[in-house]
Design a protein around this motif. Structure first.
Motif, PDB file in Angstrom:
ATOM      1  N   TRP A  52      -4.112   7.835   9.814  1.00 42.15           N
ATOM      2  CA  TRP A  52      -5.457   8.040   9.888  1.00 42.15           C
ATOM      3  C   TRP A  52      -5.929   9.298   9.601  1.00 42.15           C
ATOM      4  O   TRP A  52      -5.383  10.237   9.912  1.00 42.15           O
ATOM      5  CB  TRP A  52      -5.550   7.581  11.386  1.00 42.15           C
ATOM      6  CG  TRP A  52      -7.086   7.822  11.678  1.00 42.15           C
ATOM      7  CD1 TRP A  52      -8.141   6.827  11.516  1.00 42.15           C
ATOM      8  CD2 TRP A  52      -7.643   8.933  12.380  1.00 42.15           C
ATOM      9  NE1 TRP A  52      -9.307   7.538  12.244  1.00 42.15           N
ATOM     10  CE2 TRP A  52      -8.925   8.883  12.762  1.00 42.15           C
ATOM     11  CE3 TRP A  52      -7.127  10.424  13.025  1.00 42.15           C
ATOM     12  CZ2 TRP A  52      -9.865   9.691  13.398  1.00 42.15           C
ATOM     13  CZ3 TRP A  52      -8.086  11.001  13.623  1.00 42.15           C
ATOM     14  CH2 TRP A  52      -9.094  10.792  13.813  1.00 42.15           C
ATOM     15  N   TYR A  56      -5.168   3.408   0.544  1.00 44.09           N
ATOM     16  CA  TYR A  56      -6.188   2.260   0.881  1.00 44.09           C
ATOM     17  C   TYR A  56      -6.946   1.889  -0.447  1.00 44.09           C
ATOM     18  O   TYR A  56      -7.790   0.935  -0.045  1.00 44.09           O
ATOM     19  CB  TYR A  56      -6.950   3.186   1.902  1.00 44.09           C
ATOM     20  CG  TYR A  56      -6.270   3.416   3.194  1.00 44.09           C
ATOM     21  CD1 TYR A  56      -6.021   2.313   4.127  1.00 44.09           C
ATOM     22  CD2 TYR A  56      -5.631   4.666   3.617  1.00 44.09           C
ATOM     23  CE1 TYR A  56      -5.370   2.374   5.262  1.00 44.09           C
ATOM     24  CE2 TYR A  56      -5.285   4.768   4.842  1.00 44.09           C
ATOM     25  CZ  TYR A  56      -5.022   3.567   5.790  1.00 44.09           C
ATOM     26  OH  TYR A  56      -4.314   3.956   6.796  1.00 44.09           O
ATOM     27  N   GLU A  95     -10.999   7.869   9.468  1.00 44.01           N
ATOM     28  CA  GLU A  95     -11.549   6.499   9.376  1.00 44.01           C
ATOM     29  C   GLU A  95     -12.335   6.165  10.688  1.00 44.01           C
ATOM     30  O   GLU A  95     -11.786   6.382  11.847  1.00 44.01           O
ATOM     31  CB  GLU A  95     -10.750   5.354   8.811  1.00 44.01           C
ATOM     32  CG  GLU A  95     -10.138   5.471   7.556  1.00 44.01           C
ATOM     33  CD  GLU A  95      -9.061   6.582   7.339  1.00 44.01           C
ATOM     34  OE1 GLU A  95      -8.583   7.022   8.326  1.00 44.01           O
ATOM     35  OE2 GLU A  95      -8.425   6.572   6.053  1.00 44.01           O
ATOM     36  N   ARG A 137       1.480   8.026   3.917  1.00 46.63           N
ATOM     37  CA  ARG A 137       0.201   7.306   3.812  1.00 46.63           C
ATOM     38  C   ARG A 137      -0.358   6.393   2.876  1.00 46.63           C
ATOM     39  O   ARG A 137      -0.173   6.578   1.748  1.00 46.63           O
ATOM     40  CB  ARG A 137      -0.915   8.581   3.880  1.00 46.63           C
ATOM     41  CG  ARG A 137      -2.124   8.116   4.231  1.00 46.63           C
ATOM     42  CD  ARG A 137      -3.423   9.319   4.511  1.00 46.63           C
ATOM     43  NE  ARG A 137      -4.300   8.867   5.230  1.00 46.63           N
ATOM     44  CZ  ARG A 137      -5.516   8.467   4.480  1.00 46.63           C
ATOM     45  NH1 ARG A 137      -5.354   8.608   3.068  1.00 46.63           N
ATOM     46  NH2 ARG A 137      -6.562   7.966   4.827  1.00 46.63           N
ATOM     47  N   LEU A 143     -11.527  -0.922   2.596  1.00 48.43           N
ATOM     48  CA  LEU A 143     -11.834   0.552   2.978  1.00 48.43           C
ATOM     49  C   LEU A 143     -12.547   0.691   3.968  1.00 48.43           C
ATOM     50  O   LEU A 143     -13.454   0.146   4.596  1.00 48.43           O
ATOM     51  CB  LEU A 143     -12.333   0.985   1.528  1.00 48.43           C
ATOM     52  CG  LEU A 143     -11.628   1.515   0.348  1.00 48.43           C
ATOM     53  CD1 LEU A 143     -12.459   1.975  -0.595  1.00 48.43           C
ATOM     54  CD2 LEU A 143     -10.652   2.383   0.803  1.00 48.43           C
ATOM     55  N   MET A 164       0.846  -1.233   0.137  1.00 48.56           N
ATOM     56  CA  MET A 164       0.039  -0.046   0.154  1.00 48.56           C
ATOM     57  C   MET A 164       0.699   1.329   0.165  1.00 48.56           C
ATOM     58  O   MET A 164       0.536   2.540  -0.645  1.00 48.56           O
ATOM     59  CB  MET A 164      -0.922  -0.131   1.241  1.00 48.56           C
ATOM     60  CG  MET A 164      -1.979  -0.934   1.002  1.00 48.56           C
ATOM     61  SD  MET A 164      -2.827  -1.417   2.791  1.00 48.56           S
ATOM     62  CE  MET A 164      -3.862  -0.150   3.142  1.00 48.56           C
ATOM     63  N   ALA A 220      -8.099   2.256   8.983  1.00 52.34           N
ATOM     64  CA  ALA A 220      -6.756   2.700   9.008  1.00 52.34           C
ATOM     65  C   ALA A 220      -5.696   1.714   9.440  1.00 52.34           C
ATOM     66  O   ALA A 220      -5.977   1.229  10.566  1.00 52.34           O
ATOM     67  CB  ALA A 220      -6.922   4.059   9.486  1.00 52.34           C
ATOM     68  N   TYR A 221      -4.769   1.596   8.545  1.00 53.36           N
ATOM     69  CA  TYR A 221      -3.669   0.611   9.011  1.00 53.36           C
ATOM     70  C   TYR A 221      -2.410   1.157   9.354  1.00 53.36           C
ATOM     71  O   TYR A 221      -2.107   1.829   8.710  1.00 53.36           O
ATOM     72  CB  TYR A 221      -3.625  -0.730   8.106  1.00 53.36           C
ATOM     73  CG  TYR A 221      -4.855  -1.450   8.095  1.00 53.36           C
ATOM     74  CD1 TYR A 221      -5.940  -0.972   6.999  1.00 53.36           C
ATOM     75  CD2 TYR A 221      -4.913  -2.669   8.297  1.00 53.36           C
ATOM     76  CE1 TYR A 221      -7.083  -1.663   7.056  1.00 53.36           C
ATOM     77  CE2 TYR A 221      -5.760  -3.509   8.440  1.00 53.36           C
ATOM     78  CZ  TYR A 221      -6.865  -3.407   7.533  1.00 53.36           C
ATOM     79  OH  TYR A 221      -8.177  -3.781   7.308  1.00 53.36           O
TER      80      TYR A 221
END
Ligand code: SF4
Length: 192
Positions: A137, A92, A140, A89, A99, A19, A102-103
């Motif tokens: 983040w 996503y 989310e 970031r 979706l 990602m 946030a990871y």
């Protein structure tokens, strides 16, 4: 540049490394897509989380000028992502089915060095803060925290306050070390 991505084994969980690479190359103006054996790529990334015990890499790439493979699944000694990619970031949209969450990591490393676990050897035998929450983040509803041992981080109380202030649902995916709980951090956890 045409960039192909291969998620070797993380089909039920988004691959954070890919990602970040996707976001980095997209911002550069590169064309990023999931790798296909058809066509030709300038660069292909293969990311593998698990070793042979849990997964196999049966993918041979013959249609790229360059192939870069990385991840714990390829054994110790691999390169870390460059700083500017590690702290970007994540993209996503690479995994539409995930979706809405946030990871990311707020801390890395662990002092425990459990015999079955690679974290201490790979990330160090102490937990250190690596990011603030806003790095990955943006409002989310859910945060999937990947920290191996957040409570071992000297900054964990400030990080727990960031998580509490988000008002998001927080999933401590790697658990919390009960040996490091205290009245103060339990009080903060109760606000998350
Ligand atoms: S991350 Fe968990 S399993 Fe791994 S060394 Fe630390 S306490 Fe042990």
């Amino acid at each position: 540049m045409k960039v192909g991505l291969i998620d070797v084994d993380s089909h039920n969980f988004p691959n954070l490394c890919l990602m970040k690479l996707s976001e980095y190359h997209t911002r550069r103006g590169d064309r990023v897509e999931w790798w296909s054996p058809k066509g030709h790529y300038d660069l292909v990334y293969k990311s593998r989380v698990f070793t042979d015990t849990y997964s196999r890499d049966n993918i041979t790439v013959t249609n790229a000028d360059q192939v870069i493979q990385g991840g714990t699944g390829y054994g110790p000694g691999g390169k870390d992502l460059p700083y500017e990619i590690e702290h970007i970031r994540p993209d996503y949209f690479l995994y539409p089915r995930f979706l809405g969450a946030a990871y990311g990591f707020l801390s890395r490393g662990c002092p425990r060095n459990c015999g079955f676990c690679i974290v201490s050897g790979k990330e160090g035998r102490r937990s250190v803060k690596v990011a603030d929450l806003f790095e990955f983040w943006r409002g989310e509803d859910e945060i999937k925290l990947l920290d191996p041992n957040l409570l071992a981080c000297p900054d964990h109380e400030a990080l727990l306050e960031q998580l509490a202030d988000s008002r998001a649902l927080v999933d401590f995916t790697q658990g919390l070390d009960i040996r490091l709980t205290s009245p103060d951090n339990i009080s903060l956890l109760n606000k998350v």
